[in-house]
Scaffold this motif. Sequence first.
Motif: not given
Length: 614
Positions: A95-105
Amino acid sequence: MTYPCAFLGQALATAGFILCAVPVLAERDAGASVTTFEAPALGSMRVIDPAPLYLSRREMRPFLEERRELMRRLQGAEEDATARARALTDLAEFHFAHAMAPEGLSLLASVDGAELPLAHRLRAAAFELALGLIDLRERPLTGRAKALLDPVHRDWADQPLFLALHHIGEGRCSEAAVLLDAAVGRFARFSSSVQERVLPGLLECAIRSERWRLAKDIAAAFDAYPSLRGSPAYHFLLGEVAREGEAPLAAFDSFVRAQSGDDLWAHRARRALVDLGLGEDVLGPDEAVRLLSQEAQMWRGGPEAAETLHALASLQMIAEDQVGAIETYGQLMVRHPGTTQASDAQQKARTLIDALYRRGAARDISLTRYMAAHERIAPLFRFTLNFSEAATLLADTFLAAGGTTIAAREYATIHDYLVAGQDLGIVDIPEGALQRLKVKEAEALAAGGQWETLGALLAQPLDLDDPDLRRRLERVSVRLLQETGRSSELLTGTAEDAPDQVLRLRAQARFDAAEWPEAMAAYGRLHDRLGGGMPLPDSIRYLLAAHRSGDMVRTAEIARTFPALTELPAWADISRSLTHAAPELLPLRQDTARARIESAGEVLETLPGREQLN
């Protein structure tokens, strides 16, 4: 909103010209380029440091394909805590690689606990930091993520980049500037989505810190991202470079290109156009106020919105629009509570409000303008104690001018807002303030003859500790009973500290009810209070009450006490009858004396000074 062209002539430069227009940029080394970032040599890692997140550029696979594989691994690791932690961290990395911060956190909170190997916990913390720094929700970093920014982790290869991003996010470009070279070098290993997210911040910091060579390299990297190339961020930052290079026409051209967006960079471009226009003397304060007023409505989020309101209020003061400035400060306080800007706005608004309401009370401005200003700013300040004092001054002013309805309504409104504020725990009301407002409201209603409304107000019990307030309220109550034909209700009053008017009307009520001993006693109390200043009509009633009570001794004393009674018609005959002791009077003489005294009562209705009772 599109700003009008404030400068004559045609924009003289493109983005390339803007960068080259800054003299320092001409000195850049020919080989420097951010498009071929080189990773710095990795120093020896300390045991407590996380491993570098990327040793080389991460390979990007089709999104759905990679996600399905990671989810299968997570499902297959249900029984093994360590394997599950690794699967969750890998999914967070995806998710970080795709800049999807809320999902990754959301995945990393469960990757914790002493039973997990330290390497897993450190890697989870590292990605929690990375994701937190690109999270557009601007939420605070977690404790373990923020700990990785501590100097104890200075040997961690990723810290310069993350520390620089943290400083930039907190508005500390000067602290980030010393880290920019190392940050940019490490930055090359991260995914394009992450680079796209943070490039504008890095470029702005390079410009602010006058790192022109690095700024040009970062700006050149924008060409690799269609969403950045030509974006409001890009054009705004190029405009900042032009402004720093004292090329206002080029800066104007770039800001105009950036202003049409709907993000923070477009907002900043619109703000920059106003600043540039004022600085170049092509915008007057009134026009600048109009533009910033529109901008304050369009952009309401974050500290930038608070800064816009603060700038607007300052311009309104320059334009001599004090009421507008007060209103703007109020909006800042309401929209951005708890901020430094709100605290500053509260102090400035208080000073302006005090000056405005004193001018209104002194009639330096018309009552119409006074009320118009009040109605404009009141909704924003009602829950503040200082404003309640200013509003009370307004109500006092209108009451003195005969505006009884306005005054009564304002007293009631101030009271209700203070009570609500007290219930909410946001206002500490001084002792007696609410009671004073209620008494003032009652007096205003009485002054305006609003007896029905006053009756409803006085039907609610009001506990008054202040003797002066009690006297004032009782005076209003007496007027209400008198005006509504309920004077008999005065007989229930017993307060010894009642006003003179109350004592007079109580005595008259006893007299009208033919309660002679009680009337004599009531007029006696009034005489004790007023002495020789007791009005003539009251003196006559006092005399008649004593006589009709059969107390001839008291009757004779009253006759001697009030010399003004001697001016009554036929007083000589009455006086001779009263000056004899009662036992010495023959029955006929008693009847004659009584008749003569009663004739004095008939004269009462025509006596001068009768109107004093009303």
